[in-house]
Scaffold this motif. Sequence first.
Motif, PDB file in Angstrom:
ATOM      1  N   PRO A  94      23.501  50.143  12.496  1.00 23.86           N
ATOM      2  CA  PRO A  94      22.400  49.455  13.183  1.00 23.86           C
ATOM      3  C   PRO A  94      21.486  50.434  13.910  1.00 23.86           C
ATOM      4  O   PRO A  94      21.918  51.520  14.325  1.00 23.86           O
ATOM      5  N   GLY A  95      20.243  50.039  14.077  1.00 23.54           N
ATOM      6  CA  GLY A  95      19.274  50.904  14.734  1.00 23.54           C
ATOM      7  C   GLY A  95      19.356  50.859  16.245  1.00 23.54           C
ATOM      8  O   GLY A  95      18.575  51.520  16.917  1.00 23.54           O
ATOM      9  N   ILE A  96      20.280  50.056  16.796  1.00 23.19           N
ATOM     10  CA  ILE A  96      20.449  49.955  18.239  1.00 23.19           C
ATOM     11  C   ILE A  96      21.882  50.314  18.592  1.00 23.19           C
ATOM     12  O   ILE A  96      22.707  50.558  17.712  1.00 23.19           O
ATOM     13  N   THR A  97      22.166  50.365  19.893  1.00 21.63           N
ATOM     14  CA  THR A  97      23.529  50.630  20.349  1.00 21.63           C
ATOM     15  C   THR A  97      24.470  49.578  19.776  1.00 21.63           C
ATOM     16  O   THR A  97      24.181  48.384  19.823  1.00 21.63           O
ATOM     17  N   HIS A  98      25.617  50.014  19.261  1.00 20.45           N
ATOM     18  CA  HIS A  98      26.474  49.088  18.519  1.00 20.45           C
ATOM     19  C   HIS A  98      27.913  49.581  18.550  1.00 20.45           C
ATOM     20  O   HIS A  98      28.202  50.692  18.966  1.00 20.45           O
ATOM     21  N   ARG A 148      15.467  40.596   2.624  1.00 25.56           N
ATOM     22  CA  ARG A 148      14.369  41.451   2.177  1.00 25.56           C
ATOM     23  C   ARG A 148      13.888  42.305   3.357  1.00 25.56           C
ATOM     24  O   ARG A 148      13.655  41.798   4.448  1.00 25.56           O
ATOM     25  N   PHE A 149      13.771  43.603   3.129  1.00 27.44           N
ATOM     26  CA  PHE A 149      13.316  44.516   4.161  1.00 27.44           C
ATOM     27  C   PHE A 149      12.182  45.384   3.635  1.00 27.44           C
ATOM     28  O   PHE A 149      12.149  45.730   2.449  1.00 27.44           O
ATOM     29  N   GLN A 150      11.280  45.717   4.526  1.00 29.84           N
ATOM     30  CA  GLN A 150      10.411  46.850   4.240  1.00 29.84           C
ATOM     31  C   GLN A 150      11.171  48.081   4.710  1.00 29.84           C
ATOM     32  O   GLN A 150      11.849  48.040   5.753  1.00 29.84           O
ATOM     33  N   ILE A 151      11.128  49.162   3.955  1.00 25.68           N
ATOM     34  CA  ILE A 151      11.884  50.354   4.328  1.00 25.68           C
ATOM     35  C   ILE A 151      10.940  51.544   4.491  1.00 25.68           C
ATOM     36  O   ILE A 151       9.855  51.579   3.907  1.00 25.68           O
ATOM     37  N   ASN A 183       7.330  50.614   0.557  1.00 25.32           N
ATOM     38  CA  ASN A 183       8.686  50.575   0.012  1.00 25.32           C
ATOM     39  C   ASN A 183       9.422  49.337   0.514  1.00 25.32           C
ATOM     40  O   ASN A 183       9.345  48.996   1.705  1.00 25.32           O
ATOM     41  N   TYR A 184      10.134  48.696  -0.416  1.00 25.87           N
ATOM     42  CA  TYR A 184      10.867  47.474  -0.071  1.00 25.87           C
ATOM     43  C   TYR A 184      12.299  47.560  -0.605  1.00 25.87           C
ATOM     44  O   TYR A 184      12.599  48.315  -1.539  1.00 25.87           O
ATOM     45  N   ARG A 186      15.626  50.557   7.537  1.00 25.51           N
ATOM     46  CA  ARG A 186      15.263  49.183   7.219  1.00 25.51           C
ATOM     47  C   ARG A 186      14.511  48.590   8.410  1.00 25.51           C
ATOM     48  O   ARG A 186      14.981  48.703   9.541  1.00 25.51           O
ATOM     49  N   LEU A 187      13.383  47.966   8.131  1.00 20.36           N
ATOM     50  CA  LEU A 187      12.517  47.480   9.192  1.00 20.36           C
ATOM     51  C   LEU A 187      12.480  45.957   9.236  1.00 20.36           C
ATOM     52  O   LEU A 187      12.604  45.296   8.202  1.00 20.36           O
TER      53      LEU A 187
END
Length: 218
Positions: free
Chosen positions: A197-201, A157-160, A144-145, A170-171
Amino acid sequence: MSFKEALKLIALPMILGAMFYFFVLLGYNYKVITDSTIKTWIALIAGTILMYFIVFGAITNKDSISVGIYGFYISKIVFGICAPVVMLFLQLIYPTQKIDSPKSLLEKENVVFIFNNGNCFKAKYGTFITDTDTIIRYLKNNRNYEIIKSISQEEKRFQIRWLDSCSYARLSNNNAVVEFVQLGNFENNKHQMYSKPGITHYIDKEKIITVEQINNAP
């Protein structure tokens, strides 16, 4: 010693020492400012200016260091005595009041996300538009993109990776999670996307946008 000299040699170093104590105290209680990027930058700039004056004062007058230390410890003692009294006073006045910072943009904006697996399935792939971007999600070689194009034709552009019917990650190129995305609040051909975001934010890094689906396949 004139009043001006006393102000320069005694009062000013003590004030700087007191300000340095409160800056250190703010460091221990950093959560007060981390909910806002503006607050964080103001604190950093103020701290930098404060350190400049402390260093400048130490260079021009070495005795100001010892005077500043007195100011530091006097502030520590005064705050140690006054803070519990103030906290007790506030609890007596506002016994039921509880102040909590919002844990997410959804909580801050008081937005309730309603999910519908059927609608999410229909919005899994296709082309979607917002006020500023075009979003395309598609499947290629069993992967998946997602492509995000801005008005200026800048393209991301992300791979998801789908986590469930209504959310995906989103990777990055090394498969690290960049963002988490949720779909919800469907109405006709429009719905909302909540991303963080996938991190602390900070909360201001999170987004809630409304998108319109213009077709089911890229």
